[in-house]
Design an enzyme around this catalytic site. Structure first.
Site, PDB file in Angstrom:
ATOM      1  N   SER A  50      44.636   7.771 -40.000  1.00  0.00           N
ATOM      2  CA  SER A  50      43.370   8.123 -39.345  1.00  0.00           C
ATOM      3  C   SER A  50      43.553   8.433 -37.861  1.00  0.00           C
ATOM      4  CB  SER A  50      42.324   7.032 -39.550  1.00  0.00           C
ATOM      5  OG  SER A  50      42.827   5.754 -39.255  1.00  0.00           O
ATOM      6  N   ASN A  65     -13.262   5.053  -8.547  1.00  0.00           N
ATOM      7  CA  ASN A  65     -13.950   4.994  -7.246  1.00  0.00           C
ATOM      8  C   ASN A  65     -14.949   6.147  -7.100  1.00  0.00           C
ATOM      9  OD1 ASN A  65     -14.534   4.051  -4.681  1.00  0.00           O
ATOM     10  ND2 ASN A  65     -12.832   5.148  -3.717  1.00  0.00           N
ATOM     11  N   ASP A  77       0.857  -1.180   0.000  1.00  0.00           N
ATOM     12  CA  ASP A  77       0.000   0.000   0.000  1.00  0.00           C
ATOM     13  C   ASP A  77       0.895   1.233   0.000  1.00  0.00           C
ATOM     14  OD1 ASP A  77      -1.985   1.841   0.383  1.00  0.00           O
ATOM     15  OD2 ASP A  77      -2.361   1.310   2.479  1.00  0.00           O
ATOM     16  N   GLY A 135      47.211   3.635 -37.376  1.00  0.00           N
ATOM     17  CA  GLY A 135      48.497   3.668 -36.681  1.00  0.00           C
ATOM     18  C   GLY A 135      49.390   4.720 -37.325  1.00  0.00           C
ATOM     19  N   LYS A 182      51.326  -0.803 -41.295  1.00  0.00           N
ATOM     20  CA  LYS A 182      49.930  -1.027 -41.694  1.00  0.00           C
ATOM     21  C   LYS A 182      49.846  -1.629 -43.102  1.00  0.00           C
ATOM     22  CE  LYS A 182      48.890   3.365 -41.336  1.00  0.00           C
ATOM     23  NZ  LYS A 182      50.159   3.934 -40.850  1.00  0.00           N
ATOM     24  N   SER A 204      52.638   6.621 -39.093  1.00  0.00           N
ATOM     25  CA  SER A 204      53.414   6.338 -40.302  1.00  0.00           C
ATOM     26  C   SER A 204      54.583   5.410 -39.982  1.00  0.00           C
ATOM     27  CB  SER A 204      53.976   7.644 -40.878  1.00  0.00           C
ATOM     28  OG  SER A 204      52.989   8.320 -41.591  1.00  0.00           O
TER      29      SER A 204
END
Lengths: 640, 301
Positions: free
Chosen positions: A544, A153, A98, A470, A476, A472
């Site tokens: 990047s 009610n 309640d 990554g 990569k 230079s």
């Protein structure tokens, strides 16, 4: 089945429900009426309230007096805390939480709603759907309660009018269509006179639904439990002697049987269930809600706070997540402070990192907020000191709820419902804003002619983008070229996009300033996506340096189809290698500053793969990339 | 293996066992308050199930008012041995002898209030951080808002306005040194649930709960057992009645009800139809309208 004189069979089920509404709505009278008419009030209690009613100068028996407990409340004439009431019918045992519907007491409603299968919302027929009724409905929805009964009610005060009832029903329905509660039913009652409370009333012949009690007796219980995903938070280790080591706890969700393969979090160790010990002996199966003790085939180091799950059905393990938070303390949320997070049987330190927004519980509007005060609800991001094992609250209540405790006062200050992992939406949205994909006017695109999945199916492998980032000279391109060669030999359809190559044509107009670098990556991302849609494994080698540029490319691709590979070696090593003499030229000032040297390079926060080329050979690095693609199911494993 | 109990009783049993295990995990020195009454017997039974095949990892503590029905003590010692538990006893008489409390006088004299001091002293002496009790929310209005984990300050006091919200099944047992918790695993049980559980589990309980002949006096609408512990008033004449007790506590204030129920089944039939609450037979609750709430604030169980 054995029955008692009241007809209550022993094997009745249990319905927990919550009631919300203000004192004026007649909530206490309704509960008093339920207890009275189901003969759950004892003679001495009745005598007692008869006496008290007379003392207060009231006519007849004030049934509301049955349920208001504490002295302070009797003085203030309002209920200020959650009170639990019990009654039973031959069909069911009921526990009522309640909760007061007073403006200030969102906290109590959330508390009462946390364990309820059903919510009763009282509406005064004269006043109709008030702001408060909406708040109650919202909290019910937020807490994931599957059923609502709206008790309209005081029908006696509107001449038992069908039109009024229908009006309220329509109004409530319109509001609740924004919520996620599945089952809402309406019943017109007069708690004072007992109409439609326990039995159907002939004063409202137009109403054809069941009485309020009938609805409570027939609603489906247990629908909040998840019976699919087995989660067993270890509560206590029972180890009476050398021969027995059992893990006691309550099955939070799903089910488990002896012999099943299990995994223990956080260690990740696997074994099988040896036995499931119930409270009366060994069981063939334990299901959600059962208090049991598990023993395992192999002895592992398992303690309280660990979670046992099925090997093939694992919850999210993370130390960051998003949640709805209801603040329950006078002292507002302090994002600078750490709290203790209670989740399943685990306790960890936690910070609230960010408040995404606060919800105005009356209008459901979202608003910006720096903090959350008492009774306020917001969506937040949290970080914990150690990972927790969770599911979203919507999917699995038992592993999606938590509370925050103030470590100084030890008081419970907030209740939370987990939405899921942090999606890093902000980063993605920022990236999207920065590089908004321009759409030419009057262009309508109808989708790919031959869908990628058809191409993938013919190729015998999936498409993906492998992004090598990554500084230079890190290696990569060397690695990517070798990976492409190996893939080609295995019959995989590939494309390689290199930094120097695109700068000769596609991006020949761009320089190396920050804005140009971003545009460079944007174009490359779009090209990579075209080759991806053609079914290729696209290998991209780009310095990047900016995290958000890389995220922008990731956001172009479906989940799991962007593999970020960080190719890394220490700067001194790169300067020593310097195959294109770039570092030398930078030193002489002949070219712009190089990322990672004199310009920034943002190291990937969570790369899918890191290759340290100062240590690993080219061959080793290539093998790691191929293994990753095999593991992700992009390319098939070669026959042995 | 089929379970003996199902439905709501199984749900209540699972819930209580969860609470017991949570207490064993979160606290260092818990005790189970054992009065010898059916609720504390059921508690001990549940504790034993929760930790099987291990032993119950917490001792039982009996606060002995000295005003016991002799059967209670005999039963207590046998039951505790059968359950393999460790029992500690602290007595109100000791507190009186040491001058900690003064015996009440007059016909309504009771040691019920005194036992609060003995209890708090014992909790302090034993450095108890969690005391488990068999109280239920259905017993009395003030208990309806009680938590499973109920925080008490350093003076053992309960502040009804400063109780922690309790959500889902996350029980917060954190506290400062010197504070402790009262813990109520049977919070959601009703008297009928307790009796049904006793029957299905075949739990032994003292014979006082069943109909027997006894000399009683009627005082303020309550039938009190005539014993050396109560002082008869001039107009009171003990009479022989067939009675049973619905609660078993201090012999000076535990009321009996007239009853022919001589088995658990008969008691369940009677309880199902009973028109007076269990505590209605306890004269101490009637002293004032908010009697229970006041005693709780002071540390009464």
């Amino acid at each position: 089945m054995t029955t008692t004189t009241t007809g209550a069979p022993v094997e009745t089920d249990l319905l927990r429900f919550t009631t919300a509404g203000s004192v004026d709505d007649g909530k206490s009278t309704l509960i008093g009426r339920l207890l009275h008419d189901t003969k759950s009030i004892f003679e001495d209690q009745l005598e007692h309230i008869e006496g008290a009613s007379r003392l207060r100068g009231e006519e007849g028996v004030n049934l509301a007096l049955l349920t208001d407990g504490l002295k302070a409340e009797r003085e203030q004439k309002i209920t200020i805390d959650v009170a639990y009431r019990y009654f039973a019918t031959p069909k069911r045992k009921f526990i009522i939480a309640d909760t007061p519907g007073h403006v200030q007491y969102t906290r109590n409603m959330v508390t009462g709603a946390s364990t309820a299968d059903l919510a009763v919302i009282l509406v005064d027929a004269r006043k109709g759907v008030l702001t408060q009724s909406k708040r109650h409905a919202f909290i019910t929805s937020l807490l994931g309660i599957p059923h609502i009964i709206v008790a309209v009610n005081k029908m006696d005060l509107v001449d038992y009018s069908e039109a009024r009832f229908e009006e309220i029903r329509a109004e409530f329905r319109e509001f609740s269509s924004k919520l996620t509660v599945k089952d809402i039913s309406f019943v017109p009652i007069s708690a004072l006179h007992g109409d439609n409370v326990v039995s159907w009333s002939d004063r409202m012949p137009w109403y054809e639904g069941g009485s309020f009690l009938h609805k409570l007796e027939t609603v489906n219980v247990g629908s909040r439990r998840n019976y699919i995903d087995f989660r067993f938070p270890v509560q206590y280790v029972i180890r009476p002697n050398q021969d027995f080591r059992g893990y006691a706890g309550t099955v939070a969700s799903g089910s488990i049987s002896p012999g099943e393969e299990i995994l223990v979090l956080p260690s990740g160790h696997g074994t099988r269930v040896k036995s499931v010990e119930g409270l009366d002996g060994t069981l063939e199966e334990a299901v959600a809600g059962d208090a049991v003790t598990l023993t395992t085939e192999e002895e592992l180091d398992i303690s309280r706070g660990d979670m046992i799950v099925r090997r093939k059905n694992v919850p999210t393990v993370n130390d960051r997540f998003e949640a709805y938070l209801c603040w329950m303390n006078e002292e507002p949320l302090d994002p600078e402070r750490s709290y203790v997070l209670f989740h399943t049987t685990r306790q960890v330190q936690a910070f609230v990192d960010r408040i995404e927004y606060r919800v105005d519980v009356d209008t459901l509007h979202r608003e910006q907020a720096e903090t959350l005060g008492l009774n306020e609800i917001g969506r937040v991001e949290l970080t914990t000191a150690n990972p927790i094992f969770f599911d979203s609250y919507r999917v699995n209540l038992a592993t999606g709820n938590f509370v925050l405790v103030d470590p100084h006062t030890n008081v419970t200050v907030a209740a939370g419902m987990i939405r899921g992992e942090v999606r890093r939406l902000e980063a993605l949205e920022d990236a999207q804003d920065a590089i908004d994909r321009p759409v030419s006017p009057a262009v309508v695109w109808q989708g790919w002619n031959v869908p990628r999945v058809e191409r993938e199916s013919r190729n015998g492998h999936r498409a993906t983008v492998v992004w090598f980032t990554g500084m230079s000279g890190a290696g990569k391109t060397t690695i990517a070229r070798e990976v492409e060669r190996r893939l080609f030999e295995r019959g995989v359809s590939t494309m390689l996009l290199e930094g120097d190559q695109v700068r000769h044509g596609l991006c020949g107009d761009l320089g190396f300033a920050a804005g140009d670098r971003t545009e460079n990556i944007r174009r490359v991302g779009e090209v990579a996506k075209l080759f991806f849609e053609h079914g290729n494994v696209v290998l991209c080698t780009f310095v990047s340096p900016y995290q958000r540029d890389r995220l922008a490319v990731r956001s172009l691709l479906p989940e799991g189809r962007f593999v970020e590979v960080h190719v890394h070696a220490p700067l001194e090593e790169l300067r020593r290698r310097d195959p294109k003499e770039l570092y030398l030229k930078e030193e002489r000032g002949e070219i712009d500053a190089l990322p990672g040297s004199k310009a920034p390079y943002e190291v990937p926060a969570a790369p899918d793969l890191t290759l340290n080329t100062a240590v690993a050979s080219v061959d080793d690095s290539v093998e790691l990339v191929l293994a990753r693609l095999e593991r992700d199911g992009i390319i098939p494993k070669p026959p042995d | 293996m089929t379970r003996r109990i199902k439905g709501h009783l199984q749900a209540l049993e699972n819930e209580a066992v969860y609470v017991f295990r949570e207490v064993a995990a979160q606290f260092e020195r818990p005790v189970l308050l054992f009065s010898g009454g059916k609720d504390s017997i059921v508690m001990t039974w549940l504790a034993q199930k929760a930790f099987r095949p291990g032993a119950v990892p917490l001792p039982l503590l009996h606060i002995d008012t000295g005003h016991n029905f002799p059967e209670t003590i005999e039963f207590r010692d046998r039951f505790v041995e059968d359950m393999g538990c460790r029992l500690l006893v602290r007595s109100v008489q000791d507190s009186i002898d040491r001058g900690r409390v003064q015996e009440e006088t007059g016909p309504d004299a009771s040691r019920n209030a005194l036992q609060t001091v003995t209890l708090l002293d014992a909790l302090k002496e034993l450095k108890v951080d969690a005391a488990l009790g068999g109280a239920r929310r259905d017993e009395e209005k003030a208990r309806a808002k009680e938590r499973f984990f109920s925080h008490r300050d350093r003076f053992g006091q309960w502040d009804p306005k400063n109780q922690r919200p309790e959500l889902w099944r996350l029980y917060n047992g954190r506290k400062a040194p010197g504070e402790h918790f009262r813990i109520f695993p049977l919070s959601n049980w009703t008297e009928l649930d307790v009796w049904q559980y006793i029957r299905l589990e075949e739990i032994p309980i003292p014979h006082l709960y069943f109909s027997h002949e006894r000399e009683v006096v009627r005082r303020n609408g309550v039938l009190l057992a005539n014993s050396d512990f109560i002082e008869l008033m001039d107009d009171e004449r003990p009479e022989l009645r067939r009675v049973r007790f619905r609660t078993i506590g201090d012999a000076t204030c535990t009321g009996a009800v007239e009853s022919e129920a001589n088995s658990v089944e008969a008691v369940i039939l009677e309880t199902g139809a009973a028109r007076v609450t269990e505590r209605g037979g306890r004269s101490d609750d009637k002293r004032s309208e908010a009697a229970m709430e006041e005693r709780k604030r002071e540390g009464y169980f």
